[in-house]
Every structure is written in C-alpha cells, then in structure tokens.
Enzyme design. Structure first.
Site, PDB file in Angstrom:
ATOM      1  N   ASP A  57      40.814  57.200  47.601  1.00  0.00           N
ATOM      2  CA  ASP A  57      39.611  56.854  48.371  1.00  0.00           C
ATOM      3  C   ASP A  57      38.430  57.720  47.927  1.00  0.00           C
ATOM      4  O   ASP A  57      37.303  57.518  48.383  1.00  0.00           O
ATOM      5  CB  ASP A  57      39.864  56.924  49.880  1.00  0.00           C
ATOM      6  CG  ASP A  57      40.170  58.330  50.377  1.00  0.00           C
ATOM      7  OD1 ASP A  57      40.299  59.251  49.543  1.00  0.00           O
ATOM      8  OD2 ASP A  57      40.283  58.507  51.602  1.00  0.00           O
ATOM      9  N   SER A  58      38.669  58.652  47.007  1.00  0.00           N
ATOM     10  CA  SER A  58      37.563  59.383  46.367  1.00  0.00           C
ATOM     11  C   SER A  58      36.610  58.391  45.700  1.00  0.00           C
ATOM     12  O   SER A  58      35.481  58.747  45.366  1.00  0.00           O
ATOM     13  CB  SER A  58      38.098  60.383  45.337  1.00  0.00           C
ATOM     14  OG  SER A  58      38.977  59.742  44.435  1.00  0.00           O
ATOM     15  N   ASP A  96      45.897  54.677  47.852  1.00  0.00           N
ATOM     16  CA  ASP A  96      45.494  55.612  48.908  1.00  0.00           C
ATOM     17  C   ASP A  96      45.151  54.840  50.177  1.00  0.00           C
ATOM     18  O   ASP A  96      44.379  53.874  50.126  1.00  0.00           O
ATOM     19  CB  ASP A  96      44.244  56.367  48.416  1.00  0.00           C
ATOM     20  CG  ASP A  96      44.104  57.736  49.029  1.00  0.00           C
ATOM     21  OD1 ASP A  96      44.990  58.151  49.800  1.00  0.00           O
ATOM     22  OD2 ASP A  96      43.104  58.409  48.700  1.00  0.00           O
ATOM     23  N   LYS A 125      49.674  56.673  49.481  1.00  0.00           N
ATOM     24  CA  LYS A 125      49.407  58.081  49.823  1.00  0.00           C
ATOM     25  C   LYS A 125      48.763  58.088  51.200  1.00  0.00           C
ATOM     26  O   LYS A 125      47.855  57.296  51.463  1.00  0.00           O
ATOM     27  CB  LYS A 125      48.494  58.746  48.794  1.00  0.00           C
ATOM     28  CG  LYS A 125      48.112  60.171  49.182  1.00  0.00           C
ATOM     29  CD  LYS A 125      47.448  60.911  48.062  1.00  0.00           C
ATOM     30  CE  LYS A 125      45.980  60.653  47.918  1.00  0.00           C
ATOM     31  NZ  LYS A 125      45.154  61.006  49.107  1.00  0.00           N
ATOM     32  N   GLU A 194      46.367  69.847  48.534  1.00  0.00           N
ATOM     33  CA  GLU A 194      44.983  70.065  48.094  1.00  0.00           C
ATOM     34  C   GLU A 194      44.380  71.314  48.729  1.00  0.00           C
ATOM     35  O   GLU A 194      44.544  71.558  49.934  1.00  0.00           O
ATOM     36  CB  GLU A 194      44.129  68.840  48.464  1.00  0.00           C
ATOM     37  CG  GLU A 194      42.657  69.011  48.110  1.00  0.00           C
ATOM     38  CD  GLU A 194      41.856  67.712  48.121  1.00  0.00           C
ATOM     39  OE1 GLU A 194      42.431  66.626  48.332  1.00  0.00           O
ATOM     40  OE2 GLU A 194      40.630  67.818  47.895  1.00  0.00           O
TER      41      GLU A 194
END
Ligand code: KIV
Length: 296
Positions: A57-58, A96, A125, A194
C-alpha cells in the site's frame, strides 16, 4: 532459501511453503523482497530474481501522490495487483491489505482478502499483531496465507504520532517478541518487521521458526525488503535512514525528458529515422516534389 540466481537451471516458482521454511540460521540465503506496482516493475523484479514481490500500500505514497497510506483502497490494490500478476512472475506475489479492509470483522476481511487473491496475489500481508489475529485466522482458514507486519506499521501513522521507530525500550521489545510469537501461533508464514532497533530484529528472528523480513530492522532478519522507488532512486524527496539508493533513476529520467523537450524545441526530433517518409508516388500524386526517400 537457497538462491539459484547464479546457476544455469531455470528458476522455480517460489511458493509459500518454500518461504516459510527459509531461515538464515538453517543455512538459507536471506530472502529478497521488493515492492512493485505495475508490469514493468514486476518484470524487472522478476529478472533480478527476487524471492517475493510485494504489491504494497506504499503505492499510495510513491505512485498515487498521497502523504500516507491511509487513502489506499481495496480497488486501488486490485488494480495494481492485476498489473503485477499479468507478468506471471515466479517470485511470490504478496498482496497488501489496505487500511480498513481488515479492521471491521472477520467476514468483511474475508471478502476483501478474496478480492486481492482473485486479482493475482498468492498471499496477503496484514499490519498488526494480537488485535488482528481473529482476521488473520479467518483468512488463513480460508486458504489465504498471511505475512504479519509488525513494529512500525504505517497504517498506524496517526496512532503512533508519525512514522516512528518502535520497540526502543526493553518492555516494548519484549512485547514485540510476544506479538511475533502470537502471529506465528495463529498460522502466519512470515513476519515483516519494520523500523525497530537491530537487536530487536535479532530477538524476533531468534524467537521464531518462521522467517522475518526486515525493513529498517537490522541485518539479523531472515530477509530484507525495500520500496522499489527507493532502491532505484526514483523517490528523491525523503530518504529514511534504512534506505540505500542503488540507482539514480530520478536524475536519469529527468535528463531524458529534458533532452526530449530540448530536441522538440530545437526541431532535431523527430528526424528521418523516426519519420514515415512518403513514397515518391504519393508526393507526386499530391503535387509535392523534393522528397528525399521512398520508404514509408
Ligand atoms: O506497503 C509497503 O510497501 C510496505 C513496505 C514498506 C514493507 O509495507
């Protein structure tokens, strides 16, 4: 996982069980994961023989121009997962789940998850630990494998007060290890970790039998992931500490477009090789003389 990047044998399709069994402490190579959001990126990632392609989703930040990932919808994800999946990579395509697609109920999560898998994701994810376990269990029970994303979870941007490194204190580090063990027990096949100190990356990796894939989580993880635009240097506005730019794509592409603009303005583009030059019969029929070649 043992890499065949330098061997002559054709690359095998990478599966969820192969990733789940991959641990550096058992002698496997670190896993290589990269994000991709469209077909050209997916083709390059595949040719580079990465193990996992994350349609993250970045994409909201690096492709769609948002300042965080909260604007990304299931429809956005479906659109980009399809583009990546059409290239049929052997790397494992990870879809994602965007914010609010897995927060309401397990039923609601199942419907959203199935859309991402039908778009071409081979697994999902999901950001979060214990709070999200009922949703993780529901999709795993429906045969959709899950990677849990722990530590700095960008969808918690507002709750965390920004993109902040997590587990800086001993208590938070121990809690993160407990969360990681809980998602492993719930059936997740890997943990994406992360934005945590290196020792915390090591603790979580040591505590799990499934692999950890780190981004800003130190070198002890069982794999690493970076955002495509950061790797190639196309994202040049902000560089988190954990990013290494391996290219200068922004500058390279800027130079190409500048050269194109200059060539148009100086009338050196298009030139003869880029022009469908009319045949002599046509120029004659039109009463136009002086054409130099006959190719069309
Ligand atoms: O969405 C994404 O690209 C991610 C990476 C930052 C790991 O979650």
């Amino acid at each position: 996982m043992a890499s065949n990047a330098e061997s002559e044998t054709p690359r095998r399709r990478i599966t969820v069980p192969a990733i789940r069994d991959s641990k550096v402490r058992n002698g496997d190579d670190p896993l290589v994961m990269v994000t991709a959001y469209d077909a050209p990126m997916a083709r390059i990632a595949e040719e580079a023989e990465v193990d996992l392609i994350l349609v993250g989703d970045s994409l909201g930040m690096v492709v769609l121009g948002h300042s965080n990932t909260l604007e990304v919808t299931v429809d956005d994800m479906v659109h980009h997962i399809k583009a990546v999946a059409r290239t049929r990579p052997k790397a494992l395509v990870v879809a994602d789940m965007p914010w609010m697609s897995f927060h309401v109920s397990p039923q609601d999560t199942l419907i959203n998850a199935a859309r991402l898998i039908r778009a071409g994701g081979k697994c999902l994810k999901i950001e979060g630990g214990t709070k999200r376990i009922p949703m993780m269990e529901a999709v795993i029970a429906a045969e959709m494998p899950v990677i849990a994303h722990l530590g700095l979870t960008p969808q918690s941007f507002n709750a965390m007060g920004g993109f902040k490194i997590q587990a800086r204190e001993a208590e938070a580090a121990n809690e993160l290890v407990r969360e990681a063990k809980a998602v492993e027990a719930a059936g997740c096949f890997a943990v994406l970790l992360e934005g945590v100190p290196d020792v915390v990356g090591q603790m979580v990796t040591d505590a799990l039998s499934i692999p950890t894939i780190g981004i800003g989580a130190g070198p002890a993880c069982d794999g690493q992931v970076l955002v495509y635009h950061d790797i190639i240097g196309l994202e040049n506005r902000f560089k988190p500490k954990f990013v290494r730019r391996f290219g200068t794509a922004y500058e390279d592409q800027l130079e190409s477009v500048q050269q194109y603009a200059q060539a148009v303005r100086h009338r050196t583009f298009p030139a003869e090789p880029e022009t469908y030059v009319a045949r002599e019969e046509l120029t004659e029929a039109l009463g136009l003389y002086g054409s130099k070649t006959q190719d069309s």
